[in-house]
Design an enzyme around this catalytic site. Sequence first.
Site, mmCIF file in Angstrom:
data_model
loop_
_atom_site.group_PDB
_atom_site.id
_atom_site.type_symbol
_atom_site.label_atom_id
_atom_site.label_comp_id
_atom_site.label_asym_id
_atom_site.label_seq_id
_atom_site.Cartn_x
_atom_site.Cartn_y
_atom_site.Cartn_z
ATOM 1 N N SER A 288 40.085 33.161 52.500
ATOM 2 C CA SER A 288 40.700 34.474 52.266
ATOM 3 C C SER A 288 42.208 34.426 52.062
ATOM 4 O O SER A 288 42.817 35.468 51.784
ATOM 5 C CB SER A 288 40.371 35.425 53.421
ATOM 6 O OG SER A 288 39.031 35.852 53.336
ATOM 7 N N LYS B 95 43.446 36.086 48.974
ATOM 8 C CA LYS B 95 43.792 37.502 48.860
ATOM 9 C C LYS B 95 45.304 37.733 48.823
ATOM 10 O O LYS B 95 45.751 38.821 48.446
ATOM 11 C CB LYS B 95 43.152 38.299 49.994
ATOM 12 C CG LYS B 95 41.624 38.277 49.981
ATOM 13 C CD LYS B 95 41.047 39.187 51.041
ATOM 14 C CE LYS B 95 39.537 39.178 51.011
ATOM 15 N NZ LYS B 95 38.946 37.995 51.667
ATOM 16 N N SER C 287 41.192 42.085 55.346
ATOM 17 C CA SER C 287 40.669 40.986 54.527
ATOM 18 C C SER C 287 39.372 41.394 53.835
ATOM 19 O O SER C 287 38.426 40.598 53.705
ATOM 20 C CB SER C 287 40.445 39.731 55.376
ATOM 21 O OG SER C 287 40.308 38.592 54.566
#
Length: 388
Positions: free
Chosen positions: A66, A69, A126
């Site tokens: 993640s 992101k 997230s």
Amino acid sequence: MAINNMFRAFTAVLLLALLPAMPVAAQAVLIPSPPQIAASSYILMDPLSGRIIMEENSHERLPPASLTKMMTAYIVERELDEGRISLSDMVPISVNAWQTGGSRTFIKEGTEVSVENLLKGVIIQSGNDASVALAEFIAGSEGAFVDIMNQQAQILGMNESSFANATGLPAPDHFSTAYDLALLAKAIINDYPENYPLYAQKHFTYNNIRQPNRNSLLWRDDSVDGLKTGHTEEAGYCLVASAKRNDTRLIAVVMGADSTTSRAQEVQKMLNYGFRYYQTERLFRNGQELLEARVWGGESDNLSVGLTEDVYVTIPRGSRDSLESTVELDTVIKAPVSMGDELGRVKVMLGDDVVVDQPALALSDVPEGGFFKRIWDAVKLFFVQLFE
């Protein structure tokens, strides 16, 4: 002594005088070796100077989970800054976004959600679903958005990164490095500071579901104000964190740690080491005149020489008075000269290490002089060089 040597010696003394005064160190600077870090890859960087304080395998290509992101959010922030979208824009939620697995903001298919809430969902929660929704809104599809991600990576100098989606879910040819992610964090902090406080927000509630920021350092260290966690089975536990203490900011990246506890502990060790033993200072200001150079054949005989950006150094604490600065200019500078022309180099040394090596630039224009001025300067220059 030759004129160019005399000139260079003079500039060295002048530059040292321009550096801000600091207390004289009472004794030699003693710095221990960096701590051992339990992770596959890591790096500790100062975002102003670009100095890497410690690193291991920082250019190894690894799945970023993640941490991806961060790039998704950066592109959203760029679109906001350039006025192509606004925080109040309502984004239609597709079935594709709604069905995206993994961590979620819990947006619903068929509804509309503001860019602001989706951006918070990406950064704080997230949310994979929020990431896909924003990707589709900006580029029409997640695949098209991935093209933008990879183009943006090249612009930022993330030459060892490749993105295959907007979420960080495992995929072939989806990888990054600790070094590249530090560059991305630096861009997020420096390019769009108005949005950066989102990365320090500890909770976000959407659809009556309150979720915490997974960066546990936000609760443990008041100096930490971002950025992002990541985890998949393939990637292990990852964390990009930034903290600011006094006038120094550091970025720490850990990839492939064993647990959520471990990634936080290892990053904390890195930050504590960096702040304890290093400091960052601005040596020169944007547009600061460092010296006047002689110009031959121009409307003016003199030209201001300096730098067109702030220059920072990250150095061991207590070593400030050991810095030595010089300017090496072209032996002969002839008009015309345009603002921004490179005329030499500005260098700052700490012992045998070069900590600054920047072009010395013209800070103004010097047009070519009239015919008789050029002839007269050519005669004077001939005799100067003759007796050099």
